[in-house]
Design a protein around this motif. Structure first.
Motif, mmCIF file in Angstrom:
data_model
loop_
_atom_site.group_PDB
_atom_site.id
_atom_site.type_symbol
_atom_site.label_atom_id
_atom_site.label_comp_id
_atom_site.label_asym_id
_atom_site.label_seq_id
_atom_site.Cartn_x
_atom_site.Cartn_y
_atom_site.Cartn_z
ATOM 1 N N ILE A 43 0.971 -0.266 -17.218
ATOM 2 C CA ILE A 43 1.846 0.547 -18.067
ATOM 3 C C ILE A 43 3.267 0.211 -17.640
ATOM 4 C CG2 ILE A 43 2.584 2.842 -18.780
ATOM 5 C CD1 ILE A 43 -0.216 3.844 -18.139
ATOM 6 N N GLY A 44 3.984 -0.438 -18.532
ATOM 7 C CA GLY A 44 5.325 -0.910 -18.220
ATOM 8 C C GLY A 44 6.392 0.133 -18.460
ATOM 9 N N GLY A 45 7.612 -0.333 -18.399
ATOM 10 C CA GLY A 45 8.763 0.536 -18.563
ATOM 11 C C GLY A 45 9.047 0.848 -20.019
ATOM 12 N N SER A 46 10.060 1.671 -20.223
ATOM 13 C CA SER A 46 10.472 2.081 -21.557
ATOM 14 C C SER A 46 11.953 2.425 -21.503
ATOM 15 C CB SER A 46 9.674 3.320 -21.982
ATOM 16 O OG SER A 46 10.226 3.896 -23.131
ATOM 17 N N TYR A 47 12.593 2.334 -22.640
ATOM 18 C CA TYR A 47 13.983 2.777 -22.710
ATOM 19 C C TYR A 47 14.060 4.296 -22.818
ATOM 20 C CZ TYR A 47 15.191 -2.090 -23.265
ATOM 21 O OH TYR A 47 15.343 -3.426 -23.049
ATOM 22 N N HIS A 48 12.919 4.943 -23.012
ATOM 23 C CA HIS A 48 12.868 6.400 -23.138
ATOM 24 C C HIS A 48 12.510 7.028 -21.790
ATOM 25 C CE1 HIS A 48 13.144 6.014 -27.446
ATOM 26 N NE2 HIS A 48 12.208 5.086 -27.388
ATOM 27 N N MET A 49 13.118 8.150 -21.502
ATOM 28 C CA MET A 49 12.831 8.846 -20.260
ATOM 29 C C MET A 49 11.575 9.704 -20.414
ATOM 30 S SD MET A 49 16.635 9.838 -18.949
ATOM 31 C CE MET A 49 17.242 10.397 -20.530
ATOM 32 N N VAL A 50 10.826 9.849 -19.344
ATOM 33 C CA VAL A 50 9.607 10.647 -19.349
ATOM 34 C C VAL A 50 9.918 12.098 -19.722
ATOM 35 C CG1 VAL A 50 7.757 11.535 -17.876
ATOM 36 C CG2 VAL A 50 8.398 9.128 -17.759
ATOM 37 N N PHE A 88 -0.518 13.349 -11.754
ATOM 38 C CA PHE A 88 -1.088 13.724 -10.462
ATOM 39 C C PHE A 88 -0.355 14.906 -9.823
ATOM 40 C CE2 PHE A 88 -2.777 9.455 -10.843
ATOM 41 C CZ PHE A 88 -4.048 9.592 -10.325
ATOM 42 N N GLY A 89 0.608 15.490 -10.535
ATOM 43 C CA GLY A 89 1.266 16.688 -10.037
ATOM 44 C C GLY A 89 2.634 16.496 -9.422
ATOM 45 N N ALA A 90 3.209 15.306 -9.504
ATOM 46 C CA ALA A 90 4.542 15.062 -8.944
ATOM 47 C C ALA A 90 5.627 15.474 -9.934
ATOM 48 C CB ALA A 90 4.704 13.600 -8.579
ATOM 49 N N ARG A 91 6.828 15.633 -9.425
ATOM 50 C CA ARG A 91 7.988 15.940 -10.267
ATOM 51 C C ARG A 91 8.760 14.659 -10.580
ATOM 52 N NH1 ARG A 91 9.155 18.581 -5.967
ATOM 53 N NH2 ARG A 91 11.275 17.780 -5.877
ATOM 54 N N VAL A 92 9.228 14.544 -11.811
ATOM 55 C CA VAL A 92 10.161 13.492 -12.201
ATOM 56 C C VAL A 92 11.468 14.189 -12.543
ATOM 57 C CG1 VAL A 92 10.692 11.692 -13.894
ATOM 58 C CG2 VAL A 92 8.362 11.940 -13.021
ATOM 59 N N TYR A 132 17.258 6.165 -15.052
ATOM 60 C CA TYR A 132 18.045 7.391 -14.937
ATOM 61 C C TYR A 132 17.270 8.474 -14.202
ATOM 62 C CZ TYR A 132 21.528 5.645 -18.207
ATOM 63 O OH TYR A 132 22.517 4.911 -18.793
ATOM 64 N N GLU A 133 15.949 8.354 -14.207
ATOM 65 C CA GLU A 133 15.091 9.340 -13.562
ATOM 66 C C GLU A 133 14.285 8.662 -12.463
ATOM 67 O OE1 GLU A 133 14.170 12.481 -17.115
ATOM 68 O OE2 GLU A 133 12.890 10.710 -17.045
ATOM 69 N N HIS A 134 13.653 9.500 -11.629
ATOM 70 C CA HIS A 134 12.807 8.971 -10.560
ATOM 71 C C HIS A 134 11.721 9.990 -10.233
ATOM 72 C CE1 HIS A 134 14.366 11.240 -6.882
ATOM 73 N NE2 HIS A 134 15.006 11.760 -7.902
ATOM 74 N N VAL A 135 10.707 9.519 -9.543
ATOM 75 C CA VAL A 135 9.655 10.400 -9.057
ATOM 76 C C VAL A 135 10.222 11.100 -7.827
ATOM 77 C CG1 VAL A 135 7.303 10.547 -8.165
ATOM 78 C CG2 VAL A 135 7.852 8.908 -9.989
#
Length: 175
Positions: A43-50, A88-92, A132-135
């Motif tokens: 599953i690759g990247g996207s220009y859209h944020m999660v 899996f329950g992590a925050r982005v 722009y975001e991260h786990v």
């Protein structure tokens, strides 16, 4: 573009002709195929944020259950990494100094130093970032393999041959 980067990288490694690549563009309406159609899934990247929670992202999240049940290996890259982690329950979350764009190193954790993902990669290797975001947290049961000062989960192993990374190993600095 992800598929072109993969083709180039596999060519650089001299194994392009040994790998059958198939691309599914879910953000532009392609249907998600049965996981059993593949030996492994990226599953690759996207220009859209999660955090946008687009319809195709929600469908992809639902599809992860079928992938997990199929016991297929899964590798998440950038947006894929950020999509897998909450499953899996992590925050982005938003990066404090977003965007993170450029070529940067990561620090391997003790687990990462002994993991197959970094077997041929030293800590001086620079990876391509654009996010722009991260786990922002490590999910229960997952193992952090690499970190950066601004992010505790640059690479994660979820077990069951599921691994994800925030950076783009398929992309060169030239690209």
């Amino acid at each position: 573009t992800d598929i072109a980067w993969f083709q180039t990288r596999l060519g650089e490694l001299g194994i392009r002709e040994r790998v059958d690549l198939h691309s599914v563009d879910v953000c532009h309406g392609d249907s998600l195929p049965p996981p059993s159609d593949f030996q492994a899934i990226v599953i690759g990247g996207s220009y859209h944020m999660v955090s946008e929670r687009r319809v195709w992202q929600l469908a992809l999240l639902d599809w992860l259950a079928a992938v997990r049940a199929s016991e297929r290996p899964l590798f998440g890259i950038c947006g894929g990494h950020q999509l897998m982690a909450p499953w899996f329950g992590a925050r982005v979350e938003a990066l404090p100094d977003a965007p993170c764009a450029g070529s940067y190193t990561v620090r391997h954790t003790d687990a990462g130093r002994h993991h197959w993902l970094f077997e041929f990669v030293d800590e001086d290797t620079r990876f391509q970032f654009g996010n722009y975001e991260h786990v922002a947290s490590i999910p229960a049961g997952a193992t952090a393999l690499a970190v950066r000062d601004d992010s505790p989960a640059q690479a994660l192993d979820y077990g069951g041959e599921w691994v994800s990374v925030q950076f783009h190993p398929e992309m060169s600095a030239e690209a």
